[in-house]
Design a protein around this motif. Structure first.
Motif, PDB file in Angstrom:
ATOM      1  N   ASP A 102       0.671  -1.304  -0.141  1.00 58.62           N
ATOM      2  CA  ASP A 102      -0.043  -0.092  -0.057  1.00 58.62           C
ATOM      3  C   ASP A 102       0.757   1.432   0.101  1.00 58.62           C
ATOM      4  N   VAL A 103       2.065   1.269  -0.300  1.00 62.32           N
ATOM      5  CA  VAL A 103       2.932   2.457  -0.345  1.00 62.32           C
ATOM      6  C   VAL A 103       2.797   2.881  -1.894  1.00 62.32           C
ATOM      7  N   LYS A 104       2.594   4.135  -1.849  1.00 58.72           N
ATOM      8  CA  LYS A 104       2.169   4.959  -3.148  1.00 58.72           C
ATOM      9  C   LYS A 104       3.511   5.198  -4.093  1.00 58.72           C
ATOM     10  N   HIS A 105       3.819   4.719  -5.018  1.00 58.91           N
ATOM     11  CA  HIS A 105       5.225   4.649  -5.774  1.00 58.91           C
ATOM     12  C   HIS A 105       5.033   4.835  -7.398  1.00 58.91           C
ATOM     13  N   TRP A 106       6.216   5.109  -7.996  1.00 62.32           N
ATOM     14  CA  TRP A 106       6.324   4.880  -9.385  1.00 62.32           C
ATOM     15  C   TRP A 106       7.707   4.539  -9.459  1.00 62.32           C
ATOM     16  N   HIS A 107       8.098   3.941 -10.916  1.00 61.05           N
ATOM     17  CA  HIS A 107       9.508   3.568 -11.139  1.00 61.05           C
ATOM     18  C   HIS A 107       9.328   3.518 -12.723  1.00 61.05           C
ATOM     19  N   GLY A 108      10.799   3.890 -13.062  1.00 66.01           N
ATOM     20  CA  GLY A 108      10.937   4.014 -14.677  1.00 66.01           C
ATOM     21  C   GLY A 108      12.249   4.478 -14.996  1.00 66.01           C
ATOM     22  N   ALA A 109      12.577   4.836 -16.285  1.00 61.58           N
ATOM     23  CA  ALA A 109      13.902   4.848 -16.701  1.00 61.58           C
ATOM     24  C   ALA A 109      14.330   6.595 -16.662  1.00 61.58           C
ATOM     25  N   ALA A 110      15.545   6.838 -16.579  1.00 63.59           N
ATOM     26  CA  ALA A 110      15.921   8.180 -16.841  1.00 63.59           C
ATOM     27  C   ALA A 110      15.706   8.616 -18.142  1.00 63.59           C
ATOM     28  N   LYS A 111      15.868   9.958 -18.297  1.00 63.83           N
ATOM     29  CA  LYS A 111      15.404  10.612 -19.657  1.00 63.83           C
ATOM     30  C   LYS A 111      16.595   9.945 -20.676  1.00 63.83           C
ATOM     31  N   ASP A 112      17.530   9.609 -20.381  1.00 64.55           N
ATOM     32  CA  ASP A 112      18.464   9.346 -21.389  1.00 64.55           C
ATOM     33  C   ASP A 112      19.209   7.969 -21.049  1.00 64.55           C
ATOM     34  N   SER A 113      18.454   7.231 -20.690  1.00 64.32           N
ATOM     35  CA  SER A 113      19.054   5.696 -20.574  1.00 64.32           C
ATOM     36  C   SER A 113      17.608   4.753 -20.516  1.00 64.32           C
ATOM     37  N   TRP A 114      17.898   3.537 -21.356  1.00 67.94           N
ATOM     38  CA  TRP A 114      17.065   2.477 -20.851  1.00 67.94           C
ATOM     39  C   TRP A 114      17.114   1.955 -19.575  1.00 67.94           C
ATOM     40  N   PHE A 115      16.245   1.345 -19.025  1.00 68.19           N
ATOM     41  CA  PHE A 115      16.395   0.624 -17.524  1.00 68.19           C
ATOM     42  C   PHE A 115      15.564  -0.641 -17.590  1.00 68.19           C
ATOM     43  N   VAL A 116      16.157  -1.752 -16.885  1.00 73.03           N
ATOM     44  CA  VAL A 116      15.555  -2.948 -16.832  1.00 73.03           C
ATOM     45  C   VAL A 116      15.804  -3.557 -15.486  1.00 73.03           C
ATOM     46  N   HIS A 117      14.432  -3.986 -14.923  1.00 71.29           N
ATOM     47  CA  HIS A 117      14.261  -4.684 -13.756  1.00 71.29           C
ATOM     48  C   HIS A 117      13.522  -5.830 -13.782  1.00 71.29           C
ATOM     49  N   LEU A 118      13.859  -6.755 -12.727  1.00 75.46           N
ATOM     50  CA  LEU A 118      12.760  -7.746 -12.604  1.00 75.46           C
ATOM     51  C   LEU A 118      11.910  -7.239 -11.529  1.00 75.46           C
ATOM     52  N   ALA A 119      10.463  -7.615 -11.412  1.00 67.67           N
ATOM     53  CA  ALA A 119       9.535  -7.101 -10.816  1.00 67.67           C
ATOM     54  C   ALA A 119       8.939  -8.098 -10.074  1.00 67.67           C
ATOM     55  N   ILE A 120       8.863  -8.501  -8.941  1.00 67.43           N
ATOM     56  CA  ILE A 120       8.085  -9.752  -8.389  1.00 67.43           C
ATOM     57  C   ILE A 120       6.948  -9.197  -7.300  1.00 67.43           C
ATOM     58  N   GLU A 121       6.031  -9.823  -7.698  1.00 67.76           N
ATOM     59  CA  GLU A 121       4.737  -9.379  -6.923  1.00 67.76           C
ATOM     60  C   GLU A 121       4.533 -10.294  -5.654  1.00 67.76           C
ATOM     61  N   VAL A 122       4.413  -9.602  -4.412  1.00 68.33           N
ATOM     62  CA  VAL A 122       4.427 -10.563  -3.083  1.00 68.33           C
ATOM     63  C   VAL A 122       2.830 -10.870  -3.020  1.00 68.33           C
ATOM     64  N   ASN A 123       2.656 -12.285  -2.947  1.00 67.39           N
ATOM     65  CA  ASN A 123       1.403 -12.686  -2.444  1.00 67.39           C
ATOM     66  C   ASN A 123       0.303 -12.011  -3.173  1.00 67.39           C
ATOM     67  N   PRO A 124       0.393 -12.144  -4.412  1.00 64.54           N
ATOM     68  CA  PRO A 124      -0.841 -11.514  -5.417  1.00 64.54           C
ATOM     69  C   PRO A 124      -2.090 -12.109  -5.049  1.00 64.54           C
ATOM     70  N   GLU A 125      -2.249 -13.291  -4.574  1.00 61.07           N
ATOM     71  CA  GLU A 125      -3.592 -13.839  -4.189  1.00 61.07           C
ATOM     72  C   GLU A 125      -4.113 -13.208  -3.070  1.00 61.07           C
ATOM     73  N   LYS A 126      -3.661 -12.232  -2.363  1.00 67.46           N
ATOM     74  CA  LYS A 126      -4.008 -11.543  -1.255  1.00 67.46           C
ATOM     75  C   LYS A 126      -4.452  -9.982  -1.610  1.00 67.46           C
ATOM     76  N   GLY A 127      -4.310  -9.857  -3.058  1.00 65.44           N
ATOM     77  CA  GLY A 127      -4.604  -8.440  -3.434  1.00 65.44           C
ATOM     78  C   GLY A 127      -3.549  -8.129  -4.810  1.00 65.44           C
ATOM     79  N   GLN A 128      -4.152  -7.137  -5.481  1.00 59.55           N
ATOM     80  CA  GLN A 128      -3.422  -6.663  -6.726  1.00 59.55           C
ATOM     81  C   GLN A 128      -3.045  -5.311  -6.635  1.00 59.55           C
ATOM     82  N   ALA A 129      -2.514  -4.933  -7.721  1.00 59.03           N
ATOM     83  CA  ALA A 129      -2.075  -3.470  -7.625  1.00 59.03           C
ATOM     84  C   ALA A 129      -3.236  -2.326  -8.061  1.00 59.03           C
TER      85      ALA A 129
END
Lengths: 135, 135
Positions: free
Chosen positions: A93-120
């Motif tokens: 429930d922490v409000k946030h964003w993520h993404g690339a810098a203006k001049d760079s590609w950006f790659v991350h793995l994203a792991i959703e914790v306990n999705p059966e208990k609620g979504q984004a």
């Protein structure tokens, strides 16, 4: 760096372009786990300048940065610059964003914790004014 | 390749040597998530020839290979060779082992699925006879 150059420099497959109103810019997604997994893991690749909207996860999310340069920001706090090897543990429930810098590609793995208990929950766009303050 | 060379080539921190009777050889572990996480993620680095004992996870485990060359084997099946970018989705209660090739370091992220619903069960060593069949 072109997307084909990028694909030679990152570890996990880039996948397909994701068509989503929750991202501002072009993003690729490759799910690394089977559909319905208890632990969904996606490999997310942002083009330069691309970021997602403000959002939150009912049970949290973990980001593992594998390439490029980008940002993570929690609502009300300064943005944090991210590079390969950085780990972000996003609490429920922490409000946030993520993404690339203006001049760079950006790659991350994203792991959703306990999705059966609620979504984004997806919220408003990151304002250009706020994003453009970042280097 | 020395361990200091390796540390320049992998993405996530190598951490500390893990003292464990469940590994045959030297292994390093860096936990990337806080203690008590619902989704524990460890960065595991095996020296050449190091592998873990046969074991199983009550709710499964996911391996994300980030460097080197190694193997994963399920009981009763041939070993699979693994390289950077490979993903292994280990189902609950499937007996298996993983580790490095004889002549290569091997690095993977290991994600334990739903640890609150059950832990790993450690079993016997992989026999030298079986391991030595692998390239």
């Amino acid at each position: 760096m072109s997307i084909s150059d990028l694909s030679k420099r990152v570890i996990f497959p880039i996948g397909d372009k994701l068509i989503s109103k929750n991202f501002n810019g072009t993003v690729w997604l490759k799910m690394l786990t089977p559909s319905g997994s208890d632990c969904p893991i996606g490999n997310v690749t942002f083009e330069p300048g691309c970021r997602n909207n403000w959002h939150k996860h009912a049970r949290g999310q973990i980001l593992l940065v594998t390439g490029g340069r980008g940002y993570f920001q929690e609502w009300g706090k300064p943005a944090q610059e991210l590079h390969a090897g950085d780990v972000v543990n996003i609490l429920p429930d922490v409000k946030h964003w993520h993404g690339a810098a203006k001049d760079s590609w950006f790659v991350h793995l994203a792991i959703e914790v306990n999705p059966e208990k609620g979504q984004a929950t997806w919220l408003e766009r990151v304002s250009d004014q706020d994003y453009n303050k970042l280097k």
